[in-house]
Write a protein that holds these residues in place. Structure first.
Motif, PDB file in Angstrom:
ATOM      1  N   THR A  74       0.839  -1.190   0.000  1.00 48.04           N
ATOM      2  CA  THR A  74       0.000   0.000   0.000  1.00 48.04           C
ATOM      3  C   THR A  74       0.876   1.242   0.000  1.00 48.04           C
ATOM      4  O   THR A  74       1.814   1.353   0.781  1.00 48.04           O
ATOM      5  N   GLN A  75       0.560   2.171  -0.891  1.00 50.41           N
ATOM      6  CA  GLN A  75       1.296   3.428  -0.970  1.00 50.41           C
ATOM      7  C   GLN A  75       0.749   4.399   0.070  1.00 50.41           C
ATOM      8  O   GLN A  75      -0.392   4.291   0.507  1.00 50.41           O
ATOM      9  N   LEU A  76       1.550   5.367   0.437  1.00 48.66           N
ATOM     10  CA  LEU A  76       1.103   6.411   1.343  1.00 48.66           C
ATOM     11  C   LEU A  76       0.334   7.463   0.565  1.00 48.66           C
ATOM     12  O   LEU A  76       0.594   7.697  -0.617  1.00 48.66           O
ATOM     13  N   LYS A  77      -0.611   8.114   1.212  1.00 51.28           N
ATOM     14  CA  LYS A  77      -1.415   9.136   0.552  1.00 51.28           C
ATOM     15  C   LYS A  77      -0.544  10.272   0.029  1.00 51.28           C
ATOM     16  O   LYS A  77      -0.793  10.815  -1.038  1.00 51.28           O
ATOM     17  N   LEU A  78       0.498  10.631   0.763  1.00 56.74           N
ATOM     18  CA  LEU A  78       1.319  11.776   0.384  1.00 56.74           C
ATOM     19  C   LEU A  78       2.123  11.521  -0.885  1.00 56.74           C
ATOM     20  O   LEU A  78       2.257  12.397  -1.712  1.00 56.74           O
ATOM     21  N   GLY A  79       2.648  10.328  -1.065  1.00 56.66           N
ATOM     22  CA  GLY A  79       3.404  10.008  -2.268  1.00 56.66           C
ATOM     23  C   GLY A  79       4.733  10.747  -2.346  1.00 56.66           C
ATOM     24  O   GLY A  79       5.130  11.427  -1.409  1.00 56.66           O
ATOM     25  N   PRO A  80       5.435  10.638  -3.485  1.00 57.21           N
ATOM     26  CA  PRO A  80       6.705  11.339  -3.654  1.00 57.21           C
ATOM     27  C   PRO A  80       6.506  12.854  -3.567  1.00 57.21           C
ATOM     28  O   PRO A  80       5.470  13.371  -3.982  1.00 57.21           O
ATOM     29  N   LEU A  81       7.502  13.537  -3.043  1.00 59.81           N
ATOM     30  CA  LEU A  81       7.383  14.979  -2.841  1.00 59.81           C
ATOM     31  C   LEU A  81       7.812  15.748  -4.078  1.00 59.81           C
ATOM     32  O   LEU A  81       8.861  15.467  -4.659  1.00 59.81           O
ATOM     33  N   PRO A  82       7.023  16.766  -4.477  1.00 63.38           N
ATOM     34  CA  PRO A  82       7.437  17.623  -5.587  1.00 63.38           C
ATOM     35  C   PRO A  82       8.473  18.642  -5.097  1.00 63.38           C
ATOM     36  O   PRO A  82       8.576  18.910  -3.901  1.00 63.38           O
ATOM     37  N   LYS A  83       9.225  19.185  -5.999  1.00 65.51           N
ATOM     38  CA  LYS A  83      10.191  20.239  -5.659  1.00 65.51           C
ATOM     39  C   LYS A  83       9.469  21.579  -5.787  1.00 65.51           C
ATOM     40  O   LYS A  83       8.766  21.825  -6.755  1.00 65.51           O
ATOM     41  N   ALA A  84       9.641  22.440  -4.795  1.00 63.73           N
ATOM     42  CA  ALA A  84       8.973  23.742  -4.825  1.00 63.73           C
ATOM     43  C   ALA A  84       9.734  24.724  -3.946  1.00 63.73           C
ATOM     44  O   ALA A  84      10.467  24.320  -3.039  1.00 63.73           O
ATOM     45  N   GLY A  85       9.545  26.030  -4.198  1.00 66.11           N
ATOM     46  CA  GLY A  85      10.111  27.060  -3.341  1.00 66.11           C
ATOM     47  C   GLY A  85       9.440  26.997  -1.980  1.00 66.11           C
ATOM     48  O   GLY A  85       8.284  26.599  -1.868  1.00 66.11           O
ATOM     49  N   MET A  86      10.152  27.380  -0.948  1.00 67.19           N
ATOM     50  CA  MET A  86       9.617  27.262   0.404  1.00 67.19           C
ATOM     51  C   MET A  86       9.765  28.572   1.168  1.00 67.19           C
ATOM     52  O   MET A  86      10.675  29.347   0.913  1.00 67.19           O
ATOM     53  N   THR A  87       8.875  28.782   2.121  1.00 73.55           N
ATOM     54  CA  THR A  87       8.935  29.870   3.084  1.00 73.55           C
ATOM     55  C   THR A  87       8.995  29.237   4.464  1.00 73.55           C
ATOM     56  O   THR A  87       8.223  28.329   4.760  1.00 73.55           O
ATOM     57  N   TYR A 140      10.107   5.926  -0.481  1.00 77.02           N
ATOM     58  CA  TYR A 140      10.479   6.843  -1.565  1.00 77.02           C
ATOM     59  C   TYR A 140      11.941   7.244  -1.480  1.00 77.02           C
ATOM     60  O   TYR A 140      12.786   6.655  -2.124  1.00 77.02           O
ATOM     61  N   GLU A 141      12.241   8.267  -0.717  1.00 74.32           N
ATOM     62  CA  GLU A 141      13.603   8.744  -0.545  1.00 74.32           C
ATOM     63  C   GLU A 141      13.729   9.309   0.863  1.00 74.32           C
ATOM     64  O   GLU A 141      12.731   9.721   1.449  1.00 74.32           O
ATOM     65  N   PRO A 142      14.931   9.346   1.419  1.00 74.36           N
ATOM     66  CA  PRO A 142      15.097   9.873   2.780  1.00 74.36           C
ATOM     67  C   PRO A 142      14.564  11.309   2.889  1.00 74.36           C
ATOM     68  O   PRO A 142      14.812  12.138   2.015  1.00 74.36           O
ATOM     69  N   VAL A 143      13.798  11.542   3.950  1.00 71.68           N
ATOM     70  CA  VAL A 143      13.192  12.864   4.147  1.00 71.68           C
ATOM     71  C   VAL A 143      13.040  13.118   5.640  1.00 71.68           C
ATOM     72  O   VAL A 143      12.781  12.196   6.416  1.00 71.68           O
ATOM     73  N   GLU A 144      13.222  14.352   6.032  1.00 70.20           N
ATOM     74  CA  GLU A 144      13.005  14.775   7.424  1.00 70.20           C
ATOM     75  C   GLU A 144      11.512  14.972   7.645  1.00 70.20           C
ATOM     76  O   GLU A 144      10.783  15.366   6.715  1.00 70.20           O
ATOM     77  N   ALA A 145      11.075  14.752   8.868  1.00 69.94           N
ATOM     78  CA  ALA A 145       9.653  14.911   9.191  1.00 69.94           C
ATOM     79  C   ALA A 145       9.154  16.316   8.868  1.00 69.94           C
ATOM     80  O   ALA A 145       8.063  16.491   8.322  1.00 69.94           O
ATOM     81  N   ALA A 146       9.954  17.337   9.180  1.00 74.97           N
ATOM     82  CA  ALA A 146       9.530  18.721   8.941  1.00 74.97           C
ATOM     83  C   ALA A 146       9.296  19.002   7.460  1.00 74.97           C
ATOM     84  O   ALA A 146       8.454  19.836   7.109  1.00 74.97           O
ATOM     85  N   THR A 147      10.000  18.292   6.592  1.00 78.22           N
ATOM     86  CA  THR A 147       9.838  18.478   5.147  1.00 78.22           C
ATOM     87  C   THR A 147       8.448  18.029   4.688  1.00 78.22           C
ATOM     88  O   THR A 147       7.918  18.547   3.705  1.00 78.22           O
ATOM     89  N   LEU A 148       7.869  17.079   5.395  1.00 81.06           N
ATOM     90  CA  LEU A 148       6.560  16.560   5.009  1.00 81.06           C
ATOM     91  C   LEU A 148       5.408  17.515   5.347  1.00 81.06           C
ATOM     92  O   LEU A 148       4.367  17.473   4.698  1.00 81.06           O
ATOM     93  N   ILE A 149       5.585  18.347   6.354  1.00 78.24           N
ATOM     94  CA  ILE A 149       4.478  19.167   6.857  1.00 78.24           C
ATOM     95  C   ILE A 149       3.826  20.032   5.780  1.00 78.24           C
ATOM     96  O   ILE A 149       2.606  20.005   5.631  1.00 78.24           O
ATOM     97  N   PRO A 150       4.569  20.803   4.972  1.00 77.89           N
ATOM     98  CA  PRO A 150       3.887  21.617   3.966  1.00 77.89           C
ATOM     99  C   PRO A 150       3.105  20.787   2.945  1.00 77.89           C
ATOM    100  O   PRO A 150       2.023  21.170   2.509  1.00 77.89           O
ATOM    101  N   HIS A 151       3.636  19.620   2.607  1.00 76.40           N
ATOM    102  CA  HIS A 151       2.956  18.760   1.638  1.00 76.40           C
ATOM    103  C   HIS A 151       1.687  18.162   2.245  1.00 76.40           C
ATOM    104  O   HIS A 151       0.668  18.016   1.567  1.00 76.40           O
ATOM    105  N   MET A 152       1.753  17.835   3.531  1.00 78.05           N
ATOM    106  CA  MET A 152       0.564  17.330   4.218  1.00 78.05           C
ATOM    107  C   MET A 152      -0.509  18.414   4.308  1.00 78.05           C
ATOM    108  O   MET A 152      -1.692  18.143   4.086  1.00 78.05           O
TER     109      MET A 152
END
Length: 92
Positions: free
Chosen positions: A3-16, A41-53
């Motif tokens: 089962t895949q996660l709802k969030l899926g792979p993260l897109p690249k985008a500018g951040m604030t 997917y690929e190694p990611v920090e928890a904080a990186t997921l927050i904007p995508h969530m």
């Protein structure tokens, strides 16, 4: 099939940068989710997921989408030169 996660792979985008405080249980859950996301997917920090969530949450909130669409609709123009309607009891 896994089962895949709802969030899926993260897109690249500018951040604030925004600072938030999380309750301990939520931070622990986020860390667990980040570990599973990193495994799939690929190694990611928890904080990186927050904007995508948050983005995913906002896109899936029907009430928010409806209100946002309504606010974006052009409002009918108001003619400020128009003569206001007369009241029934008003003399001419």
């Amino acid at each position: 099939m896994m089962t895949q996660l709802k969030l899926g792979p993260l897109p690249k985008a500018g951040m604030t940068r925004v600072t938030i405080a999380l309750p301990d249980p939520l931070k622990e859950e986020l860390d667990l989710y980040a570990a599973e996301h990193s495994r799939l997917y690929e190694p990611v920090e928890a904080a990186t997921l927050i904007p995508h969530m948050l983005e995913s949450f906002l896109r899936s909130d029907r009430g928010w989408r409806s209100r946002k669409a309504k606010a974006a609709r052009p409002q009918p123009a108001v003619n400020t030169n128009a003569i206001p309607p007369r009241n029934a009891g008003e003399l001419t």
